[in-house]
Design an enzyme around this catalytic site. Structure first.
Site, PDB file in Angstrom:
ATOM      1  N   SER A 110       0.828  -1.198   0.000  1.00 58.85           N
ATOM      2  CA  SER A 110       0.000   0.000   0.000  1.00 58.85           C
ATOM      3  C   SER A 110       0.868   1.256   0.000  1.00 58.85           C
ATOM      4  O   SER A 110       1.635   1.482  -0.926  1.00 58.85           O
ATOM      5  CB  SER A 110      -0.951  -0.025   1.194  1.00 58.85           C
ATOM      6  OG  SER A 110      -1.858   1.040   1.159  1.00 58.85           O
ATOM      7  N   ASP A 254      -2.914   5.982  -3.705  1.00 61.76           N
ATOM      8  CA  ASP A 254      -1.726   5.428  -3.061  1.00 61.76           C
ATOM      9  C   ASP A 254      -1.145   4.328  -3.941  1.00 61.76           C
ATOM     10  O   ASP A 254      -1.553   4.150  -5.093  1.00 61.76           O
ATOM     11  CB  ASP A 254      -2.065   4.908  -1.666  1.00 61.76           C
ATOM     12  CG  ASP A 254      -3.010   3.704  -1.702  1.00 61.76           C
ATOM     13  OD1 ASP A 254      -3.703   3.501  -2.719  1.00 61.76           O
ATOM     14  OD2 ASP A 254      -3.032   2.941  -0.718  1.00 61.76           O
ATOM     15  N   ASP A 256      -1.258   0.960  -4.157  1.00 59.91           N
ATOM     16  CA  ASP A 256      -2.084  -0.097  -4.756  1.00 59.91           C
ATOM     17  C   ASP A 256      -3.423   0.423  -5.253  1.00 59.91           C
ATOM     18  O   ASP A 256      -4.302  -0.349  -5.619  1.00 59.91           O
ATOM     19  CB  ASP A 256      -2.280  -1.257  -3.784  1.00 59.91           C
ATOM     20  CG  ASP A 256      -3.074  -0.876  -2.543  1.00 59.91           C
ATOM     21  OD1 ASP A 256      -2.866   0.250  -2.041  1.00 59.91           O
ATOM     22  OD2 ASP A 256      -3.859  -1.698  -2.043  1.00 59.91           O
ATOM     23  N   ASP A 258      -6.082   1.826  -3.954  1.00 63.24           N
ATOM     24  CA  ASP A 258      -7.373   1.618  -3.297  1.00 63.24           C
ATOM     25  C   ASP A 258      -7.742   2.803  -2.404  1.00 63.24           C
ATOM     26  O   ASP A 258      -8.851   2.888  -1.891  1.00 63.24           O
ATOM     27  CB  ASP A 258      -7.399   0.310  -2.503  1.00 63.24           C
ATOM     28  CG  ASP A 258      -6.487   0.320  -1.281  1.00 63.24           C
ATOM     29  OD1 ASP A 258      -5.596   1.191  -1.189  1.00 63.24           O
ATOM     30  OD2 ASP A 258      -6.650  -0.571  -0.420  1.00 63.24           O
TER      31      ASP A 258
END
Length: 487
Positions: A110, A254, A256, A258
């Site tokens: 992340s 960010d 990833d 999400d």
């Protein structure tokens, strides 16, 4: 040989946090990741009716490819088919799994730095819960130890399968199919790409909705963009870009993809918990689940019939959403990082947006900008409609979790809130919430919330006040006090 998942976690230090398992790349050896994957597969076999097929994807950090190959080895050895969906956003692989009723794994750290990584699991019905975590941790798996060298790395790592593009394509189509191909027509939108895995997908989606898109800031080196603690570099870059180029807003995510980052036309990034309120209003959501750390404008707005405040972390928000489901009710959740979770289907103008109960970065940003366009307003005008409450957060890095937990326990036991923070908050503690960490509400209206991070050695501080300058001052003074606790 047989090995217990609990033993591997203890030996490596790689454990479950608020959203999946995370750790230092040096600790996340092929063997550790392999055992995690085998344990997850074994748990799914016992707990969910699904095909013996698993889909995997990953972000763009340097260690991701190696870990993906370890997952392929795990799937092969478990006699499961492995589908590789490429480098796509976490919500895209989750959506693919829900559509196909498959278990999925996303390799991502992340927003955390590139020296760390993580593994995020979704069972065939969605993101794993805390109960699922315990089920995975309780597994033991049999495998050939000779696969790995003394360093824990595969002696002969398998090649990644050919990319299955359907997961990406279905995710891209999701938004124009619901909002319509002209939803953002006439808007000029910047896209801060950095090293986000969805950086090109965001551009595709916005163009499919009719927007004129201007990408910038692409980086081949991993950039740890944290949507809850935005770096000064990212603030400066957004302002610089809007000064040079006219845009109605800037979209970003960010690592990833999400968690969203949305800025106004002068490069001021919105807080995720404010974006969540605006998105829920735009989508006409009636019931909301959100962590206790999020902005109280949610309640003060009067826009929602039911609100459930939860612990921090998507598994808790998901549990909160599930508690709000009732026939005819629209239910969603959001987090302070901006990730928006859709628990129930939405229907609009004969079009249906299927539920996606995992963090999604694109949905809230698109919903808000489509609403602004429909009302012929700018983003700042929408913000002005909300009650004036400002939240800020930051964290002290490399702060041992055991020290932060001990300090919070001391403050609670000795009731030190007034002594430590009374002068800073200009008042006395009026209410304390211990749902997650230690949240103090002062009679001045200021809020200070202390909490150890669930997935990194960081001590987080969340504050809320009636104006931005007051919130910034409050946060800076709180962090200074907390810094003294390292000793």
């Amino acid at each position: 040989m047989s090995v217990a998942m609990q033993d591997v976690m203890k030996e490596s230090g790689v454990a479950f946090g608020t959203s999946g398992a995370r750790g230092l790349v040096s600790a996340m050896t092929d063997r550790v990741c392999y055992v995690y994957a085998r344990s997850f597969i074994k748990y799914c076999e016992a707990s969910y009716k699904c095909d013996h097929t698993i889909a995997i994807a990953g972000d763009l950090r340097p260690s991701t490819e190696r870990i993906l190959k370890a997952l392929v080895q795990a799937g092969n050895d478990a006699n499961w088919k492995v589908i590789y969906c490429g480098r796509i956003p976490s919500p895209a692989i989750a959506l693919y799994g829900l559509d196909k009723h498959l278990a999925t794994i996303m390799v991502t750290g992340s927003h955390i730095p590139a020296d760390r990584n993580g593994i995020k699991f979704n069972h065939p019905n969605g993101e794993i819960t805390k109960a699922d975590e315990q089920g995975i941790v309780s597994q033991s798996v049999d495998f050939d130890e000779a696969l790995f060298g003394a360093d824990g790395m595969l002696k002969a790592a398998p090649a990644l399968p050919a990319v299955e593009a359907e997961a990406e394509e279905n995710y891209v189509k999701r938004y124009p199919d619901f909002f319509g191909k002209d939803a953002l027509s006439g808007l000029t939108l910047g896209v801060y790409q950095h090293s986000a895995v969805g950086r090109d997908i965001v551009v595709r989606v916005l163009e499919s909705l009719g927007a004129c898109v201007k990408p910038f800031g692409r980086s081949e080196k991993f950039v740890p963009v944290d949507t809850e603690a935005i770096r000064k570099e990212d603030e400066d870059l957004a302002r610089e870009f809007t000064h040079k180029d006219f845009v109605d807003a800037i979209f970003s995510t960010d690592g990833d993809s999400d968690r969203p980052l949305l800025s106004d036309d002068v490069g001021m990034w919105l807080r995720g918990d404010v974006l969540g309120i605006l998105a829920a209003q735009a989508l006409k959501i009636k019931r909301i689940a959100t962590p206790v750390s999020c902005n109280t404008s949610l309640e003060k707005s009067g826009s929602f019939e039911k609100i459930c405040r939860t612990r921090i972390g998507s598994p808790y928000v998901i549990a909160g959403m599930e508690s709000l489901v009732e026939e005819g009710a629209t239910v969603a959740g959001y987090e302070a990082n901006g990730g928006f979770l859709l628990e129930t289907d939405l229907v609009r103008n004969g079009r249906t947006l299927k539920a996606l109960p995992t963090r999604d970065a694109l949905l809230p940003m698109i919903a808000v900008m489509a609403e602004a366009r429909a009302q012929k307003m700018c983003l700042v005008d929408l913000l002005k409609k909300l009650p004036r409450r400002f939240t800020l957060s930051d964290r002290l890095k490399e702060f041992p979790t055991e020290i932060s937990k001990a300090k919070i326990a001391e403050i609670a036991e000795k009731k030190l809130g007034d002594a430590l923070f009374g002068d800073i908050a200009c008042g006395k503690v009026q209410n304390i919430i211990t749902v997650d960490g230690y949240r103090m509400e002062f009679d001045s209206g200021d809020i200070i919330h202390l909490r150890p991070s669930g997935n990194a050695p960081e001590f987080r501080c969340y504050v809320e006040a009636d104006n931005r300058n007051r919130a910034a001052d409050l946060l800076a003074k709180c962090l200074k006090v907390m810094e003294g606790w390292r000793k």
